[in-house]
Design a protein around this motif. Structure first.
Motif, PDB file in Angstrom:
ATOM      1  N   GLY A  51      15.787  26.552   3.787  1.00  0.00           N
ATOM      2  CA  GLY A  51      15.231  25.084   4.295  1.00  0.00           C
ATOM      3  C   GLY A  51      15.439  25.175   5.844  1.00  0.00           C
ATOM      4  N   TYR A  52      16.059  25.988   6.434  1.00  0.00           N
ATOM      5  CA  TYR A  52      16.408  26.093   7.876  1.00  0.00           C
ATOM      6  C   TYR A  52      15.269  26.848   8.676  1.00  0.00           C
ATOM      7  CZ  TYR A  52      18.415  26.586  12.695  1.00  0.00           C
ATOM      8  OH  TYR A  52      18.399  26.259  13.953  1.00  0.00           O
ATOM      9  N   PHE A  53      14.943  27.940   8.301  1.00  0.00           N
ATOM     10  CA  PHE A  53      13.992  28.691   9.215  1.00  0.00           C
ATOM     11  C   PHE A  53      12.495  28.381   8.837  1.00  0.00           C
ATOM     12  CE2 PHE A  53      17.629  31.787   8.488  1.00  0.00           C
ATOM     13  CZ  PHE A  53      17.697  32.080   9.819  1.00  0.00           C
ATOM     14  N   PRO A  54      11.811  28.015   9.829  1.00  0.00           N
ATOM     15  CA  PRO A  54      10.219  27.947   9.616  1.00  0.00           C
ATOM     16  C   PRO A  54       9.778  29.168   8.948  1.00  0.00           C
ATOM     17  CG  PRO A  54      10.627  28.321  11.969  1.00  0.00           C
ATOM     18  CD  PRO A  54      12.002  28.194  11.373  1.00  0.00           C
ATOM     19  N   ASN A  55       8.763  29.123   8.014  1.00  0.00           N
ATOM     20  CA  ASN A  55       8.124  30.283   7.404  1.00  0.00           C
ATOM     21  C   ASN A  55       6.829  30.477   8.307  1.00  0.00           C
ATOM     22  OD1 ASN A  55       8.521  32.553   5.535  1.00  0.00           O
ATOM     23  ND2 ASN A  55       7.067  31.183   4.046  1.00  0.00           N
ATOM     24  N   THR A  56       6.924  30.954   9.652  1.00  0.00           N
ATOM     25  CA  THR A  56       5.933  30.844  10.560  1.00  0.00           C
ATOM     26  C   THR A  56       4.857  31.961  10.192  1.00  0.00           C
ATOM     27  OG1 THR A  56       7.545  30.133  12.193  1.00  0.00           O
ATOM     28  CG2 THR A  56       5.403  31.004  12.880  1.00  0.00           C
ATOM     29  N   PRO A  57       3.654  31.715  10.260  1.00  0.00           N
ATOM     30  CA  PRO A  57       2.921  32.978   9.890  1.00  0.00           C
ATOM     31  C   PRO A  57       2.592  33.761  11.171  1.00  0.00           C
ATOM     32  CG  PRO A  57       1.631  30.936  10.132  1.00  0.00           C
ATOM     33  CD  PRO A  57       2.833  30.589  10.250  1.00  0.00           C
ATOM     34  N   LEU A  58       2.606  35.034  11.018  1.00  0.00           N
ATOM     35  CA  LEU A  58       2.715  35.882  12.232  1.00  0.00           C
ATOM     36  C   LEU A  58       1.819  37.182  11.856  1.00  0.00           C
ATOM     37  CD1 LEU A  58       6.428  35.860  12.929  1.00  0.00           C
ATOM     38  CD2 LEU A  58       4.714  34.893  14.354  1.00  0.00           C
ATOM     39  N   THR A  59       1.209  37.873  12.955  1.00  0.00           N
ATOM     40  CA  THR A  59       0.473  39.158  12.722  1.00  0.00           C
ATOM     41  C   THR A  59       1.339  40.232  13.262  1.00  0.00           C
ATOM     42  OG1 THR A  59      -1.286  37.876  12.810  1.00  0.00           O
ATOM     43  CG2 THR A  59      -1.780  39.874  12.832  1.00  0.00           C
ATOM     44  N   ASP A  60       1.603  41.535  12.797  1.00  0.00           N
ATOM     45  CA  ASP A  60       2.041  42.623  13.311  1.00  0.00           C
ATOM     46  C   ASP A  60       1.297  43.451  14.018  1.00  0.00           C
ATOM     47  OD1 ASP A  60       0.864  44.380  11.800  1.00  0.00           O
ATOM     48  OD2 ASP A  60       2.913  44.724  10.337  1.00  0.00           O
ATOM     49  N   GLN A  61       1.641  44.511  14.645  1.00  0.00           N
ATOM     50  CA  GLN A  61       0.808  45.533  15.647  1.00  0.00           C
ATOM     51  C   GLN A  61      -0.377  46.230  14.886  1.00  0.00           C
ATOM     52  OE1 GLN A  61       4.033  46.078  14.873  1.00  0.00           O
ATOM     53  NE2 GLN A  61       4.565  47.909  15.361  1.00  0.00           N
ATOM     54  N   ASP A  62       0.005  45.962  13.620  1.00  0.00           N
ATOM     55  CA  ASP A  62      -1.084  46.884  12.641  1.00  0.00           C
ATOM     56  C   ASP A  62      -1.985  45.733  11.995  1.00  0.00           C
ATOM     57  OD1 ASP A  62      -0.008  49.477  13.018  1.00  0.00           O
ATOM     58  OD2 ASP A  62       1.459  49.031  11.585  1.00  0.00           O
ATOM     59  N   GLY A  63      -2.113  44.537  12.417  1.00  0.00           N
ATOM     60  CA  GLY A  63      -2.988  43.591  12.116  1.00  0.00           C
ATOM     61  C   GLY A  63      -2.492  43.093  10.403  1.00  0.00           C
ATOM     62  N   GLN A  64      -1.386  43.254  10.107  1.00  0.00           N
ATOM     63  CA  GLN A  64      -0.669  42.819   8.949  1.00  0.00           C
ATOM     64  C   GLN A  64      -0.511  41.368   9.030  1.00  0.00           C
ATOM     65  OE1 GLN A  64       2.081  45.168   6.736  1.00  0.00           O
ATOM     66  NE2 GLN A  64       2.283  43.870   5.183  1.00  0.00           N
ATOM     67  N   GLN A  65      -0.912  40.429   7.761  1.00  0.00           N
ATOM     68  CA  GLN A  65      -0.360  39.000   8.125  1.00  0.00           C
ATOM     69  C   GLN A  65       0.997  38.829   7.330  1.00  0.00           C
ATOM     70  OE1 GLN A  65      -2.265  36.645   9.884  1.00  0.00           O
ATOM     71  NE2 GLN A  65      -3.471  38.629  10.244  1.00  0.00           N
ATOM     72  N   VAL A  66       1.995  38.171   7.851  1.00  0.00           N
ATOM     73  CA  VAL A  66       3.270  38.085   7.255  1.00  0.00           C
ATOM     74  C   VAL A  66       3.858  36.719   7.701  1.00  0.00           C
ATOM     75  CG1 VAL A  66       3.974  40.426   7.300  1.00  0.00           C
ATOM     76  CG2 VAL A  66       4.485  39.010   9.220  1.00  0.00           C
ATOM     77  N   HIS A  67       4.994  36.372   7.055  1.00  0.00           N
ATOM     78  CA  HIS A  67       5.500  34.945   7.111  1.00  0.00           C
ATOM     79  C   HIS A  67       6.937  35.041   7.389  1.00  0.00           C
ATOM     80  CE1 HIS A  67       1.987  33.456   4.975  1.00  0.00           C
ATOM     81  NE2 HIS A  67       2.206  32.315   5.541  1.00  0.00           N
ATOM     82  N   PHE A  68       7.414  34.511   8.311  1.00  0.00           N
ATOM     83  CA  PHE A  68       8.730  34.940   9.113  1.00  0.00           C
ATOM     84  C   PHE A  68       9.810  34.988   8.080  1.00  0.00           C
ATOM     85  CE2 PHE A  68      12.721  33.754  10.938  1.00  0.00           C
ATOM     86  CZ  PHE A  68      12.782  34.406  12.032  1.00  0.00           C
ATOM     87  N   PHE A  69       9.981  33.875   7.372  1.00  0.00           N
ATOM     88  CA  PHE A  69      11.013  33.885   6.378  1.00  0.00           C
ATOM     89  C   PHE A  69      10.855  34.864   5.037  1.00  0.00           C
ATOM     90  CE2 PHE A  69      13.695  32.388   2.712  1.00  0.00           C
ATOM     91  CZ  PHE A  69      14.976  32.333   3.303  1.00  0.00           C
ATOM     92  N   ASP A  70       9.804  34.567   4.587  1.00  0.00           N
ATOM     93  CA  ASP A  70       9.403  35.251   3.037  1.00  0.00           C
ATOM     94  C   ASP A  70       9.454  36.781   3.376  1.00  0.00           C
ATOM     95  OD1 ASP A  70       9.712  32.840   1.757  1.00  0.00           O
ATOM     96  OD2 ASP A  70       7.393  32.680   1.844  1.00  0.00           O
ATOM     97  N   ASP A  71       8.783  37.294   4.406  1.00  0.00           N
ATOM     98  CA  ASP A  71       8.494  38.398   4.467  1.00  0.00           C
ATOM     99  C   ASP A  71       9.304  39.455   5.431  1.00  0.00           C
ATOM    100  OD1 ASP A  71       6.174  38.411   2.887  1.00  0.00           O
ATOM    101  OD2 ASP A  71       4.922  37.454   4.418  1.00  0.00           O
ATOM    102  N   LEU A  72       9.855  38.790   6.459  1.00  0.00           N
ATOM    103  CA  LEU A  72      10.513  39.465   7.540  1.00  0.00           C
ATOM    104  C   LEU A  72      12.221  39.327   7.402  1.00  0.00           C
ATOM    105  CD1 LEU A  72       8.551  38.361  10.675  1.00  0.00           C
ATOM    106  CD2 LEU A  72       8.370  40.448   9.242  1.00  0.00           C
ATOM    107  N   ILE A  73      12.662  38.054   7.213  1.00  0.00           N
ATOM    108  CA  ILE A  73      14.025  37.968   7.179  1.00  0.00           C
ATOM    109  C   ILE A  73      14.893  37.785   5.868  1.00  0.00           C
ATOM    110  CG2 ILE A  73      13.884  37.398   9.651  1.00  0.00           C
ATOM    111  CD1 ILE A  73      15.047  34.662   8.437  1.00  0.00           C
TER     112      ILE A  73
END
Length: 326
Positions: free
Chosen positions: A30-52
């Motif tokens: 509930g604290y972290f925003p699930n910010t949508p991001l794109t990595d250097q290979d063009g892959q779409q990810v979300h900050f909480f669910d996919d990264l941390i």
């Protein structure tokens, strides 16, 4: 029936404690925003669910057009990545998020990572600037009046942590790479692997560093080695040239200005500066905002260390010669 009531009451109490414990920590879902991001290979990810989520991570914010702190920070983290080896991408994950996403496209970030010879397990990410700024605020890495000022100054801290356990800490980009690697691989992982036992008799003599040595260790050693005793040839600091003997190879006036104004010298197309830039994978020497006294102290240390290691080399050669003669 009484026992069932007691059991239900105990279960409800345990569940309540668990909810309270989750609510008490600011580092949950509930604290972290699930910010949508794109990595250097063009892959779409979300900050909480996919990264941390459930990971041990190190996060910093950079922009590839930075001419001072960002290259130094990237070089330092590269050393940490090399110390951790194949644990990066398996047990520990590195994320560098751009604060200039309009310029830092996935293609630009991929080229930046390649210049620093970044290995697997380290993602460079871009996205929407407003959402990235909000993420920085939630991570405590956004300083009002600095990060949203007219200049391109920004908070230099890293944040490292274990999302599953809620253990987080800030770290300096000038941190000793061995210390940061140990925090990521041991303290935050809570591994049970015992430390290797070593004899105190083999510990090196500790001497107080000079001002020049302190500058070298905190500002220069992320990119440069200083002879065989300082990691030359093992890949830890191959971003820039080894500096042993540099005071004998280059003119002092040129070195002094190069330490203080590398960006201006490159802009002026100084022949030697451009040659070094091309030779070392087009990674520009960062402007560390050192003054004349800093440059003098640093050059004095480099000269003294060159002489010291030269004396040691001669002594070792003499000893080897005496041993072979016996």
């Amino acid at each position: 029936m009484g026992r069932l009531s007691i059991w239900l009451g105990t279960a409800l109490l345990c569940w309540t404690f668990q909810v309270l414990a989750e609510d008490a920590t600011p580092w949950g879902e509930g604290y972290f925003p699930n910010t949508p991001l794109t990595d250097q290979d063009g892959q779409q990810v979300h900050f909480f669910d996919d990264l941390i989520k459930d990971k041990v991570v190190v996060i910093n914010f950079i922009f590839t057009g930075c001419g001072d702190s960002c290259p130094l920070e990237t070089a330092r983290l590269r050393q940490v990545q090399q110390l951790l080896g194949d644990r990066v991408g398996r047990d520990v994950f590195f994320y560098s998020i751009s604060i200039d996403p309009l310029s830092d496209t996935p293609e630009v970030l991929k080229a930046y990572a390649a210049r620093f010879k970044v290995g697997p397990g380290w993602r460079f990410l871009t996205g929407d600037k407003d959402q990235i700024d909000q993420l920085r605020r939630r991570l405590g890495l956004f300083i009002e009046g600095v990060d949203n000022g007219r200049s391109r100054d920004h908070n230099l801290s890293l944040i490292v942590g274990n999302q599953a356990t809620g253990r987080w800490m800030k770290a300096s980009p000038f941190e000793n790479p061995w210390i940061l690697a140990d925090q990521l691989a041991n303290s935050l992982q809570n591994w049970k692997t015992p430390s290797a036992e070593q004899s105190y008799a083999q510990a090196p003599d500790i001497r107080p560093p000079s001002s020049g040595e302190e500058l070298f260790r905190t500002r220069c050693a992320a990119c440069h080695s200083l002879g065989p005793e300082d990691g030359q040839g093992i890949g830890m600091r191959s971003v820039g040239p080894d500096l042993l003997g540099v005071t004998q190879r280059r003119e002092r006036a040129w070195l002094s200005r190069w330490i203080r104004e590398p960006d201006r010298m490159l802009a002026e197309r100084d022949a030697l500066a451009v040659m070094l830039y091309q030779q070392f994978n087009r990674v520009a020497m960062p402007n560390l905002r050192l003054n004349q006294q800093d440059a003098d102290n640093l050059l004095e240390f480099l000269q003294q260390e060159t002489e010291r290691q030269g004396t040691l080399k001669q002594a070792h050669a003499a000893n080897d010669g005496a041993g072979s003669a016996q």
